[in-house]
Design a protein around this motif. Structure first.
Motif, short mmCIF file in Angstrom:
data_model
loop_
_atom_site.label_atom_id
_atom_site.label_comp_id
_atom_site.label_asym_id
_atom_site.label_seq_id
_atom_site.Cartn_x
_atom_site.Cartn_y
_atom_site.Cartn_z
N THR A 1 -34.09 6.30 -5.74
CA THR A 1 -33.28 7.51 -5.76
C THR A 1 -34.14 8.74 -5.48
N TRP A 2 -33.69 9.54 -4.52
CA TRP A 2 -34.41 10.77 -4.18
C TRP A 2 -33.82 11.94 -4.95
N SER A 3 -34.69 12.84 -5.38
CA SER A 3 -34.26 14.04 -6.09
C SER A 3 -33.68 15.05 -5.11
N GLN A 4 -33.05 16.10 -5.65
CA GLN A 4 -32.67 17.24 -4.84
C GLN A 4 -33.94 18.03 -4.50
N TRP A 5 -33.83 18.95 -3.55
CA TRP A 5 -34.97 19.81 -3.24
C TRP A 5 -35.29 20.65 -4.46
N GLN A 6 -36.57 20.72 -4.82
CA GLN A 6 -37.03 21.53 -5.95
C GLN A 6 -38.02 22.57 -5.45
N ASP A 7 -37.92 23.79 -6.00
CA ASP A 7 -38.85 24.85 -5.63
C ASP A 7 -40.15 24.74 -6.42
N ILE A 8 -41.25 25.01 -5.76
CA ILE A 8 -42.56 25.10 -6.39
C ILE A 8 -43.01 26.56 -6.33
N GLY A 9 -43.51 27.08 -7.45
CA GLY A 9 -44.00 28.47 -7.47
C GLY A 9 -45.11 28.67 -6.47
N THR A 10 -44.96 29.67 -5.61
CA THR A 10 -45.92 29.84 -4.51
C THR A 10 -47.20 30.56 -4.91
N HIS A 11 -47.24 31.12 -6.12
CA HIS A 11 -48.43 31.86 -6.54
C HIS A 11 -48.94 31.30 -7.86
N TRP B 1 -54.49 25.50 -0.19
CA TRP B 1 -54.96 25.95 1.12
C TRP B 1 -56.38 26.47 1.00
N ASP B 2 -56.99 26.80 2.12
CA ASP B 2 -58.43 27.05 2.17
C ASP B 2 -58.87 28.30 1.40
N ASP B 3 -58.25 29.44 1.68
CA ASP B 3 -58.74 30.73 1.18
C ASP B 3 -57.99 31.15 -0.08
N PRO B 4 -58.67 31.23 -1.23
CA PRO B 4 -57.98 31.63 -2.47
C PRO B 4 -57.53 33.08 -2.47
N ASP B 5 -58.05 33.90 -1.54
CA ASP B 5 -57.64 35.30 -1.46
C ASP B 5 -56.45 35.52 -0.54
N THR B 6 -55.97 34.45 0.08
CA THR B 6 -54.81 34.54 0.96
C THR B 6 -53.56 34.12 0.20
N ALA B 7 -52.53 34.96 0.23
CA ALA B 7 -51.27 34.64 -0.45
C ALA B 7 -50.36 33.85 0.48
N LEU B 8 -49.54 32.99 -0.09
CA LEU B 8 -48.54 32.25 0.66
C LEU B 8 -47.22 33.02 0.52
N HIS B 9 -46.81 33.69 1.60
CA HIS B 9 -45.56 34.44 1.59
C HIS B 9 -44.47 33.56 2.19
N GLY B 10 -43.68 32.98 1.33
CA GLY B 10 -42.65 32.07 1.80
C GLY B 10 -42.16 31.19 0.67
N SER B 11 -41.71 30.00 1.00
CA SER B 11 -41.17 29.07 0.01
C SER B 11 -41.79 27.70 0.17
N VAL B 12 -41.89 26.98 -0.94
CA VAL B 12 -42.38 25.61 -0.96
C VAL B 12 -41.35 24.77 -1.70
N GLN B 13 -40.86 23.73 -1.04
CA GLN B 13 -39.87 22.85 -1.65
C GLN B 13 -40.29 21.41 -1.49
N VAL B 14 -39.91 20.60 -2.46
CA VAL B 14 -40.31 19.20 -2.47
C VAL B 14 -39.16 18.32 -2.93
N ARG B 15 -39.08 17.14 -2.36
CA ARG B 15 -38.19 16.08 -2.85
C ARG B 15 -39.04 14.88 -3.18
N THR B 16 -38.70 14.18 -4.24
CA THR B 16 -39.49 13.01 -4.65
C THR B 16 -38.56 11.84 -4.95
N ARG B 17 -39.13 10.65 -4.86
CA ARG B 17 -38.37 9.43 -5.16
C ARG B 17 -38.91 8.81 -6.43
N ALA B 18 -38.02 8.61 -7.40
CA ALA B 18 -38.41 8.02 -8.67
C ALA B 18 -38.86 6.58 -8.46
N THR B 19 -39.97 6.22 -9.07
CA THR B 19 -40.53 4.89 -8.91
C THR B 19 -39.54 3.82 -9.37
#
Length: 474
Positions: A119-129, A97-115
Motif C-alpha cells: 500500500t502506497w501512502s498519500q503525498w506527504q510534505d517534508i519541511g524544506t528548511h 544538497w551540497d551547499d548548506p548556505d543555499t536555501a531550497l525555495h520550493g516544495s518537497v513531497q514523498v510517497r512511501t510503500r509500507a513494508t
C-alpha cells in the motif's frame, strides 16, 4: 530502585546503579579547564564499544534526476525527483544538497510503500528548511562536511519510495507595446540534491524500546563499574552501561547538586538551591545510539543560561514505543546525511513525556549542541518529537519540558521564569556579536527566523516557564 530505598546520597553514589547514573550524568562532572577560558572546548573520553548483536542501521543516498525539461540559467531543472522504486527497508526520509548556505525555495513531497502491505501512502510534505544548525564559525560548521537539508520525516517501516522536488515560481511584470503582462519563472533548485532513506536499526535484542514506559515507568538499569575517586570519569566502559537515569525527589536532587558540584555552587545555591527534582532520563545507551557514528570528542560551552524548545518536525505518526527508533533515525540523519558531529539536540522528549539524552557528553554538563543557529553557546536544546504547527502538543510532553528545564537550568543557577542575555553568533534574526535579551526558556523562533517549535507548542511556553519555576521552588 527508588530514593526511598537509599539511605543517603553517598550510599546511592556507591551503589552499582548510582555509579552507572553518575557516569551518565557527567563525563566528566566538572568542565575541563580549557572550557572556562573559551566559549567551547573539547575533551576526549573513552566510550563503550557498540555491542556486536546490535543492528546499527543504514542510510541509502540516491541522487535525484530531472522531472522536467525547464532549465533556469543553465542550472538544475526546476523539478527533480525519483519515480516509484523498490528500495531496502527504511523508516525516515529527507533530502540533502551540497551547499548548506543555499536555501531550497520550493516544495518537497514523498510517497512511501509500507513494508509487506503493497500500500502506497498519500503525498506527504517534508519541511524544506532544517533550521537547527551549528553556529557559523564553529569547528563543526566549518568542517567541510556539512550539507543543506530538509527536515527528516518519519514514515515507518517502508520498502518503496517516490519523491518530487519542485522549485517555487517567481512572478515578474514587464511593459510591452500592448500593456503590462505577468511572467512566471521557476527559481533554481540547489545543486547535488539527494534522497536520504534512513533505517534506524533495531534496539538490543531482548531489550524493550524505552519510550512506552512513560515518565514514571521502571526500566532496568544495567550494572556498571566504579568511578575513579575525585575525577568523575568512568574507570571502565562498563560505567556507561546505564540505560536510564532514574528520577529523584526534591530533597535527593538538592543533595546530589551539592555532592556533584560542591565548591562550584553559587552563594544563593548553598543557602537554597533552586533546582527542580531530577526527572527520569533515558540515556544514549537506552535508546540505542551507535557511538561509532559520532565524533569521539565532547565539546563544552561555559555554562547553560537558556533552554531553546524545538519540535523535530518529523511528523506525529509514531507510537511512543517507536520513539527510540525515531531518535536513532534523527541521529543518523544529522551525522551521516547532514554532516554534523553528533545529534544536534541536547535532549529529546516524546509524546508520552519520556525524556531522552541527546548529544553526548553528560546530561548534567554544558554540552555544546547544534540546535539554534547563532545561540548554541551557553544554551541547551530540547526537542519534542513531532510537528506542532497545527497539532497541539500532548500535556505530558509539555510537562516533561518544564521538569527537565527546572532541573538542568537549576544546576547552572537559571530561573526558568526569568530573562537572560546571550551573544549572537550570527544568523538570520540577529547580527553576529549582538547581545540579545531572551527568556530563559525560549522557543527556537526567538533566536532564529523559523516556524519552529510550531505555533501550538510555542503558545505553551508561558505555562512551561511558570511550571518550571514552581518545580524549582520559586
Amino acid at each position: 530502585m527508588t530514593m526511598s530505598n537509599i539511605g543517603c546520597m553517598r550510599g546511592f553514589l556507591a551503589s552499582p546503579v548510582g555509579v552507572a547514573c553518575a557516569a551518565a550524568l557527567a563525563l566528566p562532572l566538572t568542565p575541563p579547564a580549557a572550557a572556562a577560558a573559551s566559549p567551547a572546548s573539547s575533551r576526549t573520553a573513552s566510550m563503550p564499544a557498540t555491542r556486536p548483536d546490535v543492528l546499527p542501521g543504514s542510510t541509502q543516498s540516491l541522487p535525484l534526476t530531472s522531472l522536467s525539461r525547464d532549465r533556469v540559467l543553465g542550472s538544475a531543472a526546476s523539478e527533480q525527483g525519483l519515480a516509484r522504486r523498490d528500495v531496502r527497508h527504511f523508516s525516515m526520509v529527507g533530502v540533502i544538497w551540497d551547499d548548506p548556505d543555499t536555501a531550497l525555495h520550493g516544495s518537497v513531497q514523498v510517497r512511501t510503500r509500507a513494508t509487506g502491505s503493497g500500500t502506497w501512502s498519500q503525498w506527504q510534505d517534508i519541511g524544506t528548511h532544517s533550521d537547527d544548525a551549528p553556529d557559523p564559525d564553529s569547528t563543526e560548521r566549518t568542517s567541510g562536511r556539512v550539507r543543506g537539508s530538509t527536515t527528516p520525516l518519519w514514515v515507518g517501516d517502508s520498502d518503496g519510495v517516490e519523491v518530487r522536488v519542485r522549485a517555487e515560481g517567481v512572478r515578474r511584470t514587464e511593459e510591452t507595446a500592448r500593456g503590462t503582462r505577468t511572467l512566471t519563472s521557476a527559481t533554481a533548485l540547489p545543486s547535488g540534491l539527494r534522497l536520504e532513506l534512513v533505517d534506524p536499526g533495531e534496539a538490543e535484542p531482548g531489550g524493550a524500546e524505552p519510550g512506552g514506559a512513560g515518565p514514571g515507568g521502571a526500566a532496568p538499569v544495567t550494572r556498571a563499574g566504579s568511578l575513579r575517586a575525585g575525577t568523575g570519569t568512568p574507570e571502565s566502559a562498563e560505567s556507561l552501561a546505564a540505560t536510564e537515569i532514574p528520577a529523584l525527589d526534591q530533597a535527593a536532587t538538592e543533595r546530589e547538586l551539592r555532592t556533584l558540584r560542591g565548591a562550584e555552587l553559587t552563594r544563593s545555591q548553598r543557602v537554597k538551591p533552586y533546582i527542580g527534582p531530577r526527572p527520569r532520563i533515558i540515556t544514549r545507551r537506552g535508546w540505542g545510539a551507535d557511538e561509532k557514528l559520532r565524533e569521539k570528542k565532547f565539546v563544552y560551552t561555559r555554562n547553560v543560561k537558556a533552554a531553546f524548545v524545538h519540535h523535530t518536525d518529523t511528523g506525529n505518526g509514531y507510537k511512543c514505543s517507536q520513539a527510540a527508533s525515531v531518535i536513532r533515525g534523527i541521529y543518523r540523519y544529522h551525522v551521516k546525511s547532514m554532516g554534523w558531529r553528533d545529534i544536534g539536540y541536547n535532549f529529546l522528549v516524546d509524546k508520552c513525556g519520556t525524556i531522552y539524552e541527546g548529544r553526548a557528553g553528560g546530561v548534567a554538563k554544558p554540552v555544546l549542541g547544534a540546535h539554534t543557529l547563532g545561540f548554541n553557546t551557553k544554551s541547551m536544546g530540547i526537542a519534542v518529537l513531532g510537528s506542532f504547527g497545527s497539532a497541539k502538543p500532548p500535556a505530558a510532553a509539555v510537562r516533561a519540558i518544564a521538569r527537565l528545564a527546572a532541573w538542568k537550568l537549576g544546576i547552572w543557577g537559571g530561573n526558568p521564569s526569568g530573562k537572560t542575555y546571550l551573544k549572537s553568533g550570527g544568523g538570520n534574526l540577529y547580527r553576529k556579536g549582538k547581545n540579545v535579551r531572551l527568556n530563559v526558556i525560549s522557543g527556537h523562533r526567538d533566536g532564529f527566523a523559523t516556524d519552529c517549535p510550531g505555533l501550538q507548542l510555542y503558545r505553551k511556553l508561558g505555562t512551561t516557564r511558570t511550571t518550571a519555576a514552581r518545580f524549582q521552588g520559586r
